[in-house]
Design a protein around this motif. Sequence first.
Motif, short mmCIF file in Angstrom:
data_model
loop_
_atom_site.label_atom_id
_atom_site.label_comp_id
_atom_site.label_asym_id
_atom_site.label_seq_id
_atom_site.Cartn_x
_atom_site.Cartn_y
_atom_site.Cartn_z
N ASN A 103 0.82 -1.22 0.00
CA ASN A 103 0.00 0.00 0.00
C ASN A 103 0.86 1.27 0.00
O ASN A 103 2.05 1.22 0.27
CB ASN A 103 -0.93 -0.03 1.22
CG ASN A 103 -1.97 1.07 1.19
OD1 ASN A 103 -2.35 1.56 0.13
ND2 ASN A 103 -2.41 1.49 2.37
N LYS A 104 0.19 2.37 -0.29
CA LYS A 104 0.78 3.73 -0.31
C LYS A 104 1.78 3.87 -1.44
O LYS A 104 2.89 4.37 -1.26
CB LYS A 104 1.40 4.09 1.06
CG LYS A 104 0.43 3.87 2.24
CD LYS A 104 0.88 4.50 3.52
CE LYS A 104 0.04 3.99 4.69
NZ LYS A 104 0.42 4.55 5.98
N ASP B 37 1.47 5.91 -3.61
CA ASP B 37 1.58 7.35 -3.89
C ASP B 37 2.81 7.97 -3.22
O ASP B 37 3.25 9.05 -3.61
CB ASP B 37 0.31 8.07 -3.41
CG ASP B 37 -0.01 7.76 -1.94
OD1 ASP B 37 -0.12 6.56 -1.60
OD2 ASP B 37 -0.13 8.71 -1.15
N THR C 254 -3.10 1.96 -3.75
CA THR C 254 -3.21 3.30 -3.16
C THR C 254 -4.63 3.37 -2.63
O THR C 254 -5.57 3.09 -3.36
CB THR C 254 -3.00 4.42 -4.21
OG1 THR C 254 -1.78 4.17 -4.88
CG2 THR C 254 -2.93 5.78 -3.54
N LEU C 255 -4.78 3.68 -1.39
CA LEU C 255 -6.11 3.66 -0.79
C LEU C 255 -6.64 5.06 -0.47
O LEU C 255 -7.72 5.20 0.08
CB LEU C 255 -6.11 2.80 0.48
CG LEU C 255 -5.86 1.30 0.25
CD1 LEU C 255 -5.70 0.57 1.56
CD2 LEU C 255 -6.99 0.68 -0.58
N THR C 256 -5.90 6.08 -0.86
CA THR C 256 -6.38 7.45 -0.62
C THR C 256 -7.64 7.66 -1.46
O THR C 256 -7.81 7.06 -2.52
CB THR C 256 -5.31 8.49 -1.00
OG1 THR C 256 -4.81 8.17 -2.30
CG2 THR C 256 -4.15 8.48 -0.01
N SER D 56 0.36 -2.46 12.12
CA SER D 56 -0.38 -1.23 12.38
C SER D 56 0.15 -0.12 11.46
O SER D 56 1.35 0.01 11.25
CB SER D 56 -0.16 -0.89 13.85
OG SER D 56 -0.65 0.37 14.12
N GLY D 57 -0.76 0.64 10.86
CA GLY D 57 -0.36 1.75 9.99
C GLY D 57 -0.31 1.37 8.52
O GLY D 57 -0.13 2.23 7.65
N ALA D 58 -0.48 0.08 8.20
CA ALA D 58 -0.39 -0.37 6.80
C ALA D 58 -1.58 0.08 5.97
O ALA D 58 -1.48 0.22 4.76
CB ALA D 58 -0.25 -1.88 6.74
N GLY D 59 -2.74 0.27 6.64
CA GLY D 59 -3.92 0.70 5.91
C GLY D 59 -5.08 -0.28 5.98
O GLY D 59 -6.00 -0.21 5.16
N LYS D 60 -5.10 -1.16 6.96
CA LYS D 60 -6.18 -2.16 7.06
C LYS D 60 -7.54 -1.49 7.24
O LYS D 60 -8.50 -1.81 6.54
CB LYS D 60 -5.90 -3.14 8.22
CG LYS D 60 -4.66 -3.99 8.01
CD LYS D 60 -4.44 -4.96 9.16
CE LYS D 60 -4.18 -4.27 10.51
NZ LYS D 60 -2.98 -3.42 10.53
N SER D 61 -7.61 -0.55 8.19
CA SER D 61 -8.90 0.13 8.42
C SER D 61 -9.31 0.93 7.19
O SER D 61 -10.49 0.95 6.82
CB SER D 61 -8.82 1.05 9.64
OG SER D 61 -8.44 0.29 10.76
N THR D 62 -8.34 1.58 6.56
CA THR D 62 -8.64 2.37 5.36
C THR D 62 -9.20 1.45 4.27
O THR D 62 -10.17 1.79 3.59
CB THR D 62 -7.37 3.07 4.85
OG1 THR D 62 -6.75 3.74 5.95
CG2 THR D 62 -7.68 4.09 3.76
N1 LIG Z 1 -0.36 8.28 1.62
C1 LIG Z 1 -1.20 7.28 1.86
N2 LIG Z 1 -1.69 7.13 3.12
C2 LIG Z 1 -2.54 6.11 3.35
C3 LIG Z 1 -2.91 5.20 2.34
N3 LIG Z 1 -3.74 4.27 2.88
C4 LIG Z 1 -3.87 4.60 4.19
N4 LIG Z 1 -3.15 5.71 4.49
C5 LIG Z 1 -3.01 6.37 5.80
O1 LIG Z 1 -2.20 5.56 6.65
C6 LIG Z 1 -2.61 5.69 8.01
C7 LIG Z 1 -2.83 4.34 8.65
O2 LIG Z 1 -3.95 3.73 8.04
P1 LIG Z 1 -4.92 2.74 8.82
O3 LIG Z 1 -5.97 2.32 7.87
O4 LIG Z 1 -5.37 3.32 10.11
O5 LIG Z 1 -3.91 1.53 9.13
P2 LIG Z 1 -4.13 0.21 10.02
O6 LIG Z 1 -3.40 0.46 11.29
O7 LIG Z 1 -3.52 -0.89 9.24
O8 LIG Z 1 -5.60 0.02 10.23
C8 LIG Z 1 -3.84 6.58 8.00
O9 LIG Z 1 -3.46 7.90 8.31
C9 LIG Z 1 -4.32 6.50 6.55
O10 LIG Z 1 -5.02 7.65 6.14
C10 LIG Z 1 -2.38 5.40 1.00
O11 LIG Z 1 -2.63 4.66 0.05
N5 LIG Z 1 -1.53 6.45 0.86
#
Ligand SMILES: Nc1nc2c(ncn2[C@@H]2O[C@H](COP(=O)(O)OP(=O)(O)O)[C@@H](O)[C@H]2O)c(=O)[nH]1
Length: 296
Positions: free
Chosen positions: A115-116, A118, A144-146, A170-176
């Motif tokens: 992910n990310k 971007d 890209t999950l934005t 944590s922070g990878a984007g699972k919730s997103t």
């Molecule tokens: N730049 C960027 N940020 C992202 C992307 N996907 C998620 N984020 C950000 O990464 C952070 C962690 O995402 P989150 O979904 O909470 O991660 P989780 O801990 O795996 O659930 C958040 O601030 C999201 O907005 C992406 O594709 N690009």
Amino acid sequence: MTQKGLVTATHGRHAVVESQDGLRRLCHFRGKKNEVVVGDHVLWSTSEDAGIIEQVQKRTNLFYRSDELRTKSFAANIDQIVVLVASDPDFSEEQIVRALISANSQNIPAFVALNKSDLHVPFERAKEKLKHYPAMGYDVLPLTLTRDSAVNPEFTDRLKNKISFIMGPSGAGKSTLINRLVPNAQALTGEISKALQSGKHTTTATTLYWTDSQRTSALIDSPGFQEFGLNHIEPSQLADLMPDLKEYNTGCKFYNCTHLHEPGCVVRAQVESGLISTSRYKIYGQLFNQLSTSRY
Ligand SMILES: Nc1nc2c(ncn2[C@@H]2O[C@H](COP(=O)(O)OP(=O)(O)O)[C@@H](O)[C@H]2O)c(=O)[nH]1
Ligand SMILES: [Mg+2]
Ligand SMILES: [Zn+2]
């Protein structure tokens, strides 16, 4: 009267069970032990305030981890595992290796989503770190999950008609990801949390979400894999569970070669020739030693 149902969340001795009409209800376990996990097909019956789970049906698989003290089940009856990591924060390759070994040991297909994309500079660095994976059969799909970009269609295609277990730090984007692909995800999470009375702990409870109204494709969101224990695996099985090592595994001089120090070891020769990545080989050695010492 008993009905069929699907376990979509668990917390302590409670579980949320979805009946065939799609309704979700709070249920209790009948027995003493907490034996159901998300993804279980169960038979349940109604009682005054909540349903009672009478029986868990036979599982096609059970994905779990085990450390020295205990075994923790993640989910049952899953079709694939998606290891979700991001270009930032940086991820531990060892955690990915552990997850893939465990999936392999339980015959569950897996792939990696990065992910990310971007974030160009860290993304290129992360891609480089994972460059050996596609050749050994683990695709690495960029994401890209934005909000301003569509989700990679190759990725969403792979989720179709499957129950996918999402794991990642944590922070990878699972919730997103859940919020992007699951209609009303936030409301659903709130309801589940209220029903299970788990409050702020909900983010650490495993939950199944359908991505479509026909309920054919689901994502299972789970807590991170920081402590992904592999104690259910024998050190001697490790090389067979790592496809890049497995390819050369049978050519060694000694049939029971550990690939750590024996002469005539083909695995080590391939590390030297660059066909097996040094980082993967190093992780193999660390895991081998950890599993050998924790056992006795
Ligand atoms: N730049 C960027 N940020 C992202 C992307 N996907 C998620 N984020 C950000 O990464 C952070 C962690 O995402 P989150 O979904 O909470 O991660 P989780 O801990 O795996 O659930 C958040 O601030 C999201 O907005 C992406 O594709 N690009
Ligand atoms: Mg999260
Ligand atoms: Zn060897």
